[in-house]
Design an enzyme around this catalytic site. Structure first.
Site, short mmCIF file in Angstrom:
data_model
loop_
_atom_site.label_atom_id
_atom_site.label_comp_id
_atom_site.label_asym_id
_atom_site.label_seq_id
_atom_site.Cartn_x
_atom_site.Cartn_y
_atom_site.Cartn_z
N SER A 1 -20.40 -0.19 22.38
CA SER A 1 -21.09 0.88 21.68
C SER A 1 -22.56 0.57 21.47
CB SER A 1 -20.42 1.13 20.32
OG SER A 1 -20.35 -0.06 19.57
N HIS B 1 -18.29 4.71 27.47
CA HIS B 1 -18.10 4.53 26.03
C HIS B 1 -17.30 5.68 25.43
CE1 HIS B 1 -19.83 4.51 21.73
NE2 HIS B 1 -18.78 3.71 21.78
N GLU C 1 -19.65 8.64 26.64
CA GLU C 1 -21.02 8.36 27.07
C GLU C 1 -20.97 7.56 28.36
OE1 GLU C 1 -23.68 8.14 23.01
OE2 GLU C 1 -22.47 6.37 23.50
N ASN D 1 -24.70 6.40 18.72
CA ASN D 1 -24.89 5.35 17.71
C ASN D 1 -26.35 5.14 17.33
OD1 ASN D 1 -22.30 4.37 16.85
ND2 ASN D 1 -22.00 3.67 18.95
#
Length: 284
Positions: free
Chosen positions: A119, A140, A152, A191
């Site tokens: 992440s 991800h 992702e 994130n």
């Protein structure tokens, strides 16, 4: 473009088990590797419980055929014939780079894709320790993997465009997820936006500005968030939240990415959120 039929997953925690489940539900032959007999048993139980819940809720027709497509083993060498291997171990750069070195020497298919579910860790750092950086990228997923639609895709500067497109076809056509493209920067898209928001909520709590309950209630009722930032941190895991924050701070040196002292102390104390039974809230 050759369709991916065989998948390996390294790690059978919450994320690894979820990735294995969605791959098996899509009809893929899945091998999951864990580090010990106890971890492998826990992983099998996690998969079985999740698939039985999905069956009881009508999400899948039957759990048994899906479970039959998943092997949980302890030997990394079992992944030798896989066309795609997704790493889902602890969010630690040293551990991940060592794993990628080992996988590079194990996979026999020169076209096999090596992917990380990281992440926050830049994909380039993982690719360059292998002899096939053009076949390394980030895929991800988000927790809980069987529920959340987003993935992702994170190619490094060395990832082949054909490999990225093969991964995209796997994610979207085979798994039925939605992919977004991300630059290879710590935190990627979600994130990089989410972690500073969570850290800000932790600083607000730490300063005594408001209680955890009021911070979360404010965002749920006042901003239509499905859950508050502190409850979300507990769901993500406070250790993972801290690790992502540290990766972001290392990359950008921005104060908003620095982990607050309260978060560091809670991780030191083993108060990791839902997975430990206690974080900003207590869970039975």
């Amino acid at each position: 473009m050759t369709a991916i039929r065989s998948v390996g997953v390294v790690g059978c925690g919450l994320m690894g088990a979820g990735i294995a489940e969605v791959c098996a539900r899509a009809g893929k032959d899945v091998v999951v590797v864990e580090s010990s007999p106890a971890a492998a048993d826990a992983g099998r139980q996690r998969l079985e419980a999740s698939l039985k819940r999905a069956e009881s809720r009508g999400k899948i027709e039957a759990a048994a055929p899906v479970l039959a497509r998943i092997q949980v083993v302890e030997q990394l060498e079992t992944l030798a014939d896989r066309e795609l291997v997704i790493e889902a171990i602890v969010e630690d750069e040293v551990a991940k780079t060592e794993l990628f070195r080992r996988l590079d020497g194990i996979l026999t298919d020169p076209e096999a894709i090596l992917a990380s579910n990281t992440s926050s860790i830049p994909i380039m750092k993982l690719g360059v320790v292998t002899s096939r950086p053009e076949h390394v990228l980030g895929i991800h997923f988000f927790n809980p993997v069987p529920v959340l639609a987003l993935v992702e895709l994170v190619p490094s500067l060395l990832t082949s465009p054909a490999v990225t497109e093969r991964a995209r076809a796997f994610v979207q056509d085979d798994l039925g997820k939605q992919a977004i493209d991300c630059q290879d920067r710590a935190g990627f898209v979600v994130n990089a936006l989410l972690i500073p928001f969570i850290l800000s909520a932790i600083r607000m709590l730490e300063s005594g500005f408001a209680t955890a309950e009021d911070i979360d209630r404010g965002l749920v009722l006042g901003a239509a968030h499905p859950q508050g930032p502190l409850a979300l941190a507990d769901l993500i895991g406070l250790d993972t939240t801290k690790a992502v924050a540290e990766s972001l701070y290392e990359e950008f040196k921005e104060p908003l990415y620095a982990a607050p002292p309260l978060l560091a102390r809670m991780v030191d104390a083993g108060l990791l959120g839902r997975k430990s039974g206690r974080g900003f809230y207590t869970y039975s």
